[in-house]
Design a protein around this motif. Structure first.
Motif, PDB file in Angstrom:
ATOM      1  N   SER A  98       0.854  -1.183   0.000  1.00  8.51           N
ATOM      2  CA  SER A  98       0.000   0.000   0.000  1.00  8.51           C
ATOM      3  C   SER A  98       0.886   1.228   0.000  1.00  8.51           C
ATOM      4  N   GLU A  99       0.285   2.387  -0.099  1.00  8.49           N
ATOM      5  CA  GLU A  99       1.045   3.625  -0.076  1.00  8.49           C
ATOM      6  C   GLU A  99       1.293   4.049   1.364  1.00  8.49           C
ATOM      7  N   THR A 294       3.223   4.698 -12.239  1.00 10.65           N
ATOM      8  CA  THR A 294       1.973   5.056 -12.929  1.00 10.65           C
ATOM      9  C   THR A 294       0.745   4.524 -12.194  1.00 10.65           C
ATOM     10  N   ARG A 295       0.926   3.514 -11.332  1.00 10.38           N
ATOM     11  CA  ARG A 295      -0.214   2.933 -10.616  1.00 10.38           C
ATOM     12  C   ARG A 295      -0.536   3.666  -9.324  1.00 10.38           C
ATOM     13  N   LEU A 296       0.345   4.558  -8.888  1.00 14.15           N
ATOM     14  CA  LEU A 296       0.185   5.193  -7.587  1.00 14.15           C
ATOM     15  C   LEU A 296      -0.547   6.519  -7.682  1.00 14.15           C
ATOM     16  N   GLU A 297      -1.296   6.852  -6.631  1.00 14.76           N
ATOM     17  CA  GLU A 297      -1.987   8.130  -6.580  1.00 14.76           C
ATOM     18  C   GLU A 297      -1.033   9.271  -6.260  1.00 14.76           C
ATOM     19  N   ARG A 298       0.025   8.963  -5.481  1.00 16.25           N
ATOM     20  CA  ARG A 298       0.973  10.001  -5.063  1.00 16.25           C
ATOM     21  C   ARG A 298       2.407   9.550  -5.379  1.00 16.25           C
ATOM     22  N   PRO A 299       2.748   9.423  -6.647  1.00 13.59           N
ATOM     23  CA  PRO A 299       4.086   8.929  -7.008  1.00 13.59           C
ATOM     24  C   PRO A 299       5.204   9.845  -6.544  1.00 13.59           C
TER      25      PRO A 299
END
Length: 311
Positions: A98-99, A294-299
């Motif tokens: 997870s982030e 590219t898959r993350l909301e907050r890269p």
């Protein structure tokens, strides 16, 4: 008995295969380049042959060897292959699924990352303690750097807590120490521990009279702490199921450092200068790194591939 002897002989032959890599054309040149602090490349290293190469490099390296897999799912496969060629126990530094900010204390990935970082700090010695900080991670026995750490490009892109934050997120308890028990229990709650009637999972604690049970995130078993007034009288590791004591301790250390968006440290900050990184299929690792962002909301909260290589 015969079966055991055959298995032992087969295992020894596989380990001898790793040692014979020095006879392979170009391998000695790679070792020589690494000893001078220069990069080197081995071609044709596919599948389990990466573990074969890692076994010999881990045997020869002056410091930890960090093997970087292109994908998180390949870490376990690499470790299984590596065990065929070496008696060295591989440590893992896995990636969050997870982030930052979305984790819970009893997440096993959190525990494994934390255990690896703390082992590296203990092995580095007290001289690495941040100035002005209490000396955390004091080992009951001398600690050694892990010979091999298996990780992934995703793991190295995720920030690690700084040494200072890890130190500030730790509390030690020792036999005979006087403690403000109320303030200490409040600290556990502030750190996200769940108060329960009986501890079962990491991130839980229970308090009854002068007895406090705590299960820290990076522990394998909880610890029962008995107080006489405000003094630590005994520390015992116990089994969750049977409640029986497993081991009497002189001190314990509780560390809670969940990932935070404010973290900008890196795993490499914990390694000694003599460490070696072995990237398996570097081009594929770069592709995986780009796809991951590219898959993350907050890269922007992670390190990109170029930053990882620079560090």
């Amino acid at each position: 008995m015969a079966g055991t002897s055959l298995a032992t002989a087969a295992s020894e032959r596989l380990r001898e295969l790793a040692r014979r890599l020095n006879e392979h054309e170009g391998f000695a040149d790679v070792v020589s380049a690494l000893s001078r602090g220069q990069p080197a490349t081995l071609d044709g290293v596919w599948g389990s042959s990466c573990a074969l190469v890692a076994a010999e490099l881990a045997r020869m390296a002056a410091g930890p060897l960090v093997v970087v897999c292109p994908h998180q799912d390949e870490i376990d496969t690499f470790c299984d292959d590596f065990a065929l060629f070496s008696s060295v126990v591989a440590k893992r530094f896995p990636a969050w699924e997870s982030e930052p900010g979305e984790t819970i204390l009893h997440d096993e990935i959190h525990a494994e990352r934390l255990r690896t970082l703390k082992q590296l700090i203990r092995a580095a010695g007290p001289e690495t303690t941040p100035q002005g900080a209490a000396p955390p991670f004091a080992p009951s026995e001398p600690a050694e750097f892990p010979r091999l750490i298996a990780t992934s490009i995703h793991s190295l892109m995720q920030p690690a807590p700084s040494r200072e934050r890890l130190a500030a997120s730790s509390r030690q308890l020792r036999i005979g120490q006087r403690v403000d028990v109320g303030a200490w229990l409040a600290w556990l709650v502030q750190c996200g521990f769940h108060h329960t009637s009986a501890v079962e999972l990491p991130g839980e604690f229970s308090s009854r009279g002068g007895i406090v049970d705590v299960f820290a995130p990076d522990w394998y078993q909880p610890v029962r702490i008995e107080f006489f007034d405000d003094e630590v009288e005994s520390l015992r590791r116990f089994d969750v199921q049977t409640q029986r004591s497993l081991e009497t301790l002189d001190q314990v250390e509780i560390t809670v450092a969940e990932p935070s968006a404010a973290d900008r440290g890196h795993f490499s900050d914990y390694l000694p200068q003599r460490s070696v990184f072995l990237f398996h299929e570097l081009e594929r690792a770069e592709e995986e790194a780009k796809a991951y962002l590219t898959r993350l909301e907050r890269p922007q909260e992670l390190h990109n591939f170029a930053e990882v290589l620079q560090r």
